[in-house]
Design a protein around this motif. Structure first.
Motif, PDB file in Angstrom:
ATOM      1  N   CYS A 322       0.931  -1.111  -0.065  1.00 14.92           N
ATOM      2  CA  CYS A 322       0.012  -0.219   0.045  1.00 14.92           C
ATOM      3  C   CYS A 322       0.805   1.048  -0.055  1.00 14.92           C
ATOM      4  N   MET A 323       0.325   2.372  -0.057  1.00 18.77           N
ATOM      5  CA  MET A 323       1.020   3.567   0.085  1.00 18.77           C
ATOM      6  C   MET A 323       1.945   3.746   1.193  1.00 18.77           C
ATOM      7  N   ASP A 324       1.474   3.376   2.154  1.00 14.13           N
ATOM      8  CA  ASP A 324       2.160   3.856   3.805  1.00 14.13           C
ATOM      9  C   ASP A 324       2.526   2.565   4.571  1.00 14.13           C
ATOM     10  N   GLN A 325       1.921   1.263   3.955  1.00 18.51           N
ATOM     11  CA  GLN A 325       2.205   0.069   4.728  1.00 18.51           C
ATOM     12  C   GLN A 325       1.849  -1.201   3.699  1.00 18.51           C
ATOM     13  N   PHE A 326       2.588  -2.221   4.393  1.00 23.25           N
ATOM     14  CA  PHE A 326       2.345  -3.569   3.773  1.00 23.25           C
ATOM     15  C   PHE A 326       2.170  -4.483   4.957  1.00 23.25           C
ATOM     16  N   MET A 327       1.888  -5.858   4.471  1.00 18.95           N
ATOM     17  CA  MET A 327       1.825  -6.794   5.290  1.00 18.95           C
ATOM     18  C   MET A 327       2.493  -8.125   4.913  1.00 18.95           C
ATOM     19  N   ALA A 328       2.919  -8.720   5.811  1.00 14.33           N
ATOM     20  CA  ALA A 328       4.135  -9.875   5.770  1.00 14.33           C
ATOM     21  C   ALA A 328       3.498 -10.963   6.637  1.00 14.33           C
ATOM     22  N   ASP A 329       3.967 -12.256   5.964  1.00 15.30           N
ATOM     23  CA  ASP A 329       3.626 -13.613   6.974  1.00 15.30           C
ATOM     24  C   ASP A 329       4.735 -13.768   7.724  1.00 15.30           C
ATOM     25  N   ILE A 330       4.547 -13.619   9.013  1.00 18.84           N
ATOM     26  CA  ILE A 330       5.639 -13.821  10.019  1.00 18.84           C
ATOM     27  C   ILE A 330       5.225 -15.040  10.800  1.00 18.84           C
ATOM     28  N   SER A 331       4.557 -16.105  10.253  1.00 19.85           N
ATOM     29  CA  SER A 331       4.187 -17.207  11.025  1.00 19.85           C
ATOM     30  C   SER A 331       5.571 -18.124  11.453  1.00 19.85           C
ATOM     31  N   GLY A 332       5.437 -18.474  12.768  1.00 19.67           N
ATOM     32  CA  GLY A 332       6.618 -19.214  13.403  1.00 19.67           C
ATOM     33  C   GLY A 332       7.649 -18.245  13.907  1.00 19.67           C
ATOM     34  N   VAL A 333       7.508 -16.718  13.654  1.00 20.63           N
ATOM     35  CA  VAL A 333       8.435 -15.945  14.102  1.00 20.63           C
ATOM     36  C   VAL A 333       8.002 -15.207  15.350  1.00 20.63           C
ATOM     37  N   GLU A 334       8.726 -15.289  16.477  1.00 17.68           N
ATOM     38  CA  GLU A 334       8.464 -14.453  17.743  1.00 17.68           C
ATOM     39  C   GLU A 334       8.529 -13.024  17.390  1.00 17.68           C
ATOM     40  N   ALA A 335       7.671 -11.976  17.473  1.00 15.15           N
ATOM     41  CA  ALA A 335       7.738 -10.926  17.159  1.00 15.15           C
ATOM     42  C   ALA A 335       6.392 -10.109  17.920  1.00 15.15           C
ATOM     43  N   GLN A 336       6.618  -8.720  18.015  1.00 16.91           N
ATOM     44  CA  GLN A 336       5.566  -8.047  18.472  1.00 16.91           C
ATOM     45  C   GLN A 336       5.549  -6.720  17.913  1.00 16.91           C
ATOM     46  N   ALA A 337       4.387  -5.942  18.150  1.00 16.72           N
ATOM     47  CA  ALA A 337       4.244  -4.373  17.569  1.00 16.72           C
ATOM     48  C   ALA A 337       5.472  -3.495  18.132  1.00 16.72           C
ATOM     49  N   GLY A 338       5.956  -2.839  17.312  1.00 18.32           N
ATOM     50  CA  GLY A 338       7.254  -2.173  17.808  1.00 18.32           C
ATOM     51  C   GLY A 338       8.533  -2.687  17.494  1.00 18.32           C
ATOM     52  N   ASP A 339       8.513  -3.873  16.980  1.00 18.82           N
ATOM     53  CA  ASP A 339       9.937  -4.409  16.377  1.00 18.82           C
ATOM     54  C   ASP A 339      10.240  -3.685  15.250  1.00 18.82           C
ATOM     55  N   THR A 340      11.608  -3.663  15.115  1.00 24.35           N
ATOM     56  CA  THR A 340      12.246  -3.386  13.991  1.00 24.35           C
ATOM     57  C   THR A 340      12.336  -4.447  12.911  1.00 24.35           C
ATOM     58  N   VAL A 341      12.024  -4.063  11.777  1.00 28.32           N
ATOM     59  CA  VAL A 341      12.151  -5.037  10.689  1.00 28.32           C
ATOM     60  C   VAL A 341      13.242  -4.403   9.574  1.00 28.32           C
ATOM     61  N   THR A 342      13.710  -5.352   8.842  1.00 27.01           N
ATOM     62  CA  THR A 342      14.893  -4.870   7.889  1.00 27.01           C
ATOM     63  C   THR A 342      14.369  -5.178   6.414  1.00 27.01           C
ATOM     64  N   LEU A 343      14.205  -4.113   5.584  1.00 30.72           N
ATOM     65  CA  LEU A 343      13.738  -4.209   4.183  1.00 30.72           C
ATOM     66  C   LEU A 343      14.926  -4.210   3.356  1.00 30.72           C
ATOM     67  N   ILE A 344      15.948  -3.357   3.555  1.00 33.65           N
ATOM     68  CA  ILE A 344      17.235  -3.587   2.790  1.00 33.65           C
ATOM     69  C   ILE A 344      18.357  -3.684   4.052  1.00 33.65           C
ATOM     70  N   GLY A 345      19.222  -4.610   3.753  1.00 31.38           N
ATOM     71  CA  GLY A 345      20.529  -4.510   4.763  1.00 31.38           C
ATOM     72  C   GLY A 345      20.687  -6.072   5.183  1.00 31.38           C
ATOM     73  N   GLU A 346      21.436  -6.121   6.350  1.00 34.39           N
ATOM     74  CA  GLU A 346      21.679  -7.167   6.973  1.00 34.39           C
ATOM     75  C   GLU A 346      20.962  -7.385   8.479  1.00 34.39           C
ATOM     76  N   GLU A 347      20.610  -8.611   8.663  1.00 34.61           N
ATOM     77  CA  GLU A 347      20.090  -8.827  10.125  1.00 34.61           C
ATOM     78  C   GLU A 347      20.136 -10.473  10.384  1.00 34.61           C
ATOM     79  N   GLY A 348      20.815 -10.733  11.472  1.00 36.23           N
ATOM     80  CA  GLY A 348      20.915 -12.298  11.852  1.00 36.23           C
ATOM     81  C   GLY A 348      21.574 -13.232  10.745  1.00 36.23           C
ATOM     82  N   GLY A 349      22.530 -12.742  10.083  1.00 41.30           N
ATOM     83  CA  GLY A 349      23.295 -13.518   9.120  1.00 41.30           C
ATOM     84  C   GLY A 349      22.403 -13.501   7.834  1.00 41.30           C
ATOM     85  N   GLU A 350      21.333 -13.017   7.527  1.00 42.92           N
ATOM     86  CA  GLU A 350      20.618 -13.023   6.255  1.00 42.92           C
ATOM     87  C   GLU A 350      20.837 -11.439   5.604  1.00 42.92           C
ATOM     88  N   ARG A 351      20.571 -11.318   4.537  1.00 48.35           N
ATOM     89  CA  ARG A 351      20.844  -9.999   3.677  1.00 48.35           C
ATOM     90  C   ARG A 351      20.004  -9.990   2.481  1.00 48.35           C
TER      91      ARG A 351
END
Length: 392
Positions: A322-351
């Motif tokens: 969408c213009m300001d938001q999108f949705m992602a399937d995080i099934s099986g991942v422990e997360a909560q509102a307010g957590d940071t996500v990476t769209l471009i870059g490295e995190e936890g050995g993934e890039r």
């Protein structure tokens, strides 16, 4: 300026410095070639306020290239004292502004030179407009085109015009990043043509001080000591000129793009997600809403095909961006509102790289980083410390 935790870019000045030094060591060290940092489009979307003063004051860069007069004046206003070349068009009526800010203007062709000269004379300039003459050796974009003899004639004609200070000439390679036999030959012909023309012009009494042909890939794969400058562009920011090209130096991406989870919801099978109902859950899923959209420069073309990193786990985008938001399937991942996500870059050995996104959306990494919009703040970091928050 305060960094609000929604969507933001992180600019690693450490990586910028490493990329600059690695390129300098390969191309300019112990040669007569200097580095021109290409900082157009606000440093390819990285923020010229964050990067350009650092390049000058910390790394010693003396040459800069921009697209237009607005960009050039902005550099002067932020304290850039080095040489600034406008690579593209400036209205000839702005001759006085070019002299006022001591900007070098690309001369596109002879009619343009005449118009620029006439306006410089009309404005009563004391010195004149400093110029580098654009030579079209095969890009078919801007510049004088023809045989070496014809180009040399054009150089001499422009250099003789009132209030034009012809200090140099340049050309741009069309396929320096493509290493097929045919493309290597094409680049070699481009190189031969500009320096042959410069030699003929010099023999006729017009010796140009600064003639340059090298771009990022040109410096790495087609180096010629005749080029006074190597225009370091996309490689400075840690991207490759072509996705499939292996560089002979190490470069690291300077920009990372982060966003925030605003909401998490559990859904059942058979639930439609986002505009157009282009995704329907086949099983129960955990869906995160992320606070970034195409108005931030995150491509809508990533709908149902892109991925993000959530605590180092790749999670697919579901439904339309969408213009300001999108949705992602995080099934099986422990997360909560307010957590940071990476769209471009490295995190936890993934890039995820800008080139990865470009491959999914049918474009190039340049367009991805340049497209990150003005409303996304750029937070610059150096030696582990945040040193500023900048707008484009």
């Amino acid at each position: 300026m305060k960094l609000f935790k929604r969507t933001w870019a992180e600019i690693s000045l450490d990586n910028l410095a490493e990329n600059y030094h690695n390129y300098y060591d390969k191309v300019a060290k112990n040669t007569n070639t200097d580095i021109m940092c290409v900082v157009k489009a606000s440093c390819y979307g990285h923020s010229n306020a964050a990067a350009a003063p650092f390049l000058q004051n910390e790394l010693g860069a003396k040459w800069f290239a921009v697209s237009n007069l607005d960009e050039a004046i902005r550099l002067r206003d932020m304290g850039i004292t080095g040489e600034i070349l406008i690579l593209g068009y400036t209205a000839p009526e702005e001759a006085a502004e070019l002299e006022k800010y001591d900007i070098i203007q690309a001369v596109l062709d002879i009619p343009y030179a005449r118009a620029l000269s006439a306006n410089a004379v009309k404005a009563g300039l004391k010195k004149g407009v400093r110029c580098h003459i654009a030579i079209d050796t095969g890009m078919t974009r801007i510049g004088i085109r023809g045989t070496a003899e014809q180009i040399a004639q054009g150089i001499c004609e422009i250099a003789a015009m009132d209030k034009l200070l012809a200090e140099g000439a340049f050309t741009h390679y069309a396929v320096a990043d493509t290493l097929t036999e045919d493309c290597i030959s094409y680049t070699e012909k481009q190189t031969e043509l500009i320096y042959a023309a410069a030699d003929i012009a010099a023999q006729r009494g017009t010796a140009l001080k600064t003639v340059h042909s090298l771009n990022s890939a040109g410096g790495l794969f087609h180096y010629t000591p005749r080029s006074a400058l190597a225009r370091l562009g996309i490689t400075l920011y840690g991207l490759t000129p072509d996705r499939g090209l292996d560089l002979p130096i190490d470069v690291k991406p300077v920009l990372s793009l982060r966003s925030t989870i605003s909401q998490i919801k559990e859904i059942d099978a058979g639930v439609d997600i986002s505009y157009g109902r282009t995704f329907t859950s086949k099983n129960p899923m955990k869906i995160a809403t992320v606070t970034c959209g195409y108005a931030d420069g995150y491509p809508r073309a990533l709908s149902n095909v892109g991925e993000i990193l959530v605590h180092g786990v790749r999670c697919p985008i579901v439904g339309r961006v969408c213009m300001d938001q999108f949705m992602a399937d995080i099934s099986g991942v422990e997360a909560q509102a307010g957590d940071t996500v990476t769209l471009i870059g490295e995190e936890g050995g993934e890039r995820i790289t800008a080139d990865d996104i470009a491959a999914l959306t049918g474009t190039i990494g340049y367009e991805i980083v340049c497209g990150i919009s003005e409303r996304v703040p750029r937070a610059a970091y150096y030696k582990g410390e945040q040193v500023g928050i900048f707008k484009l």
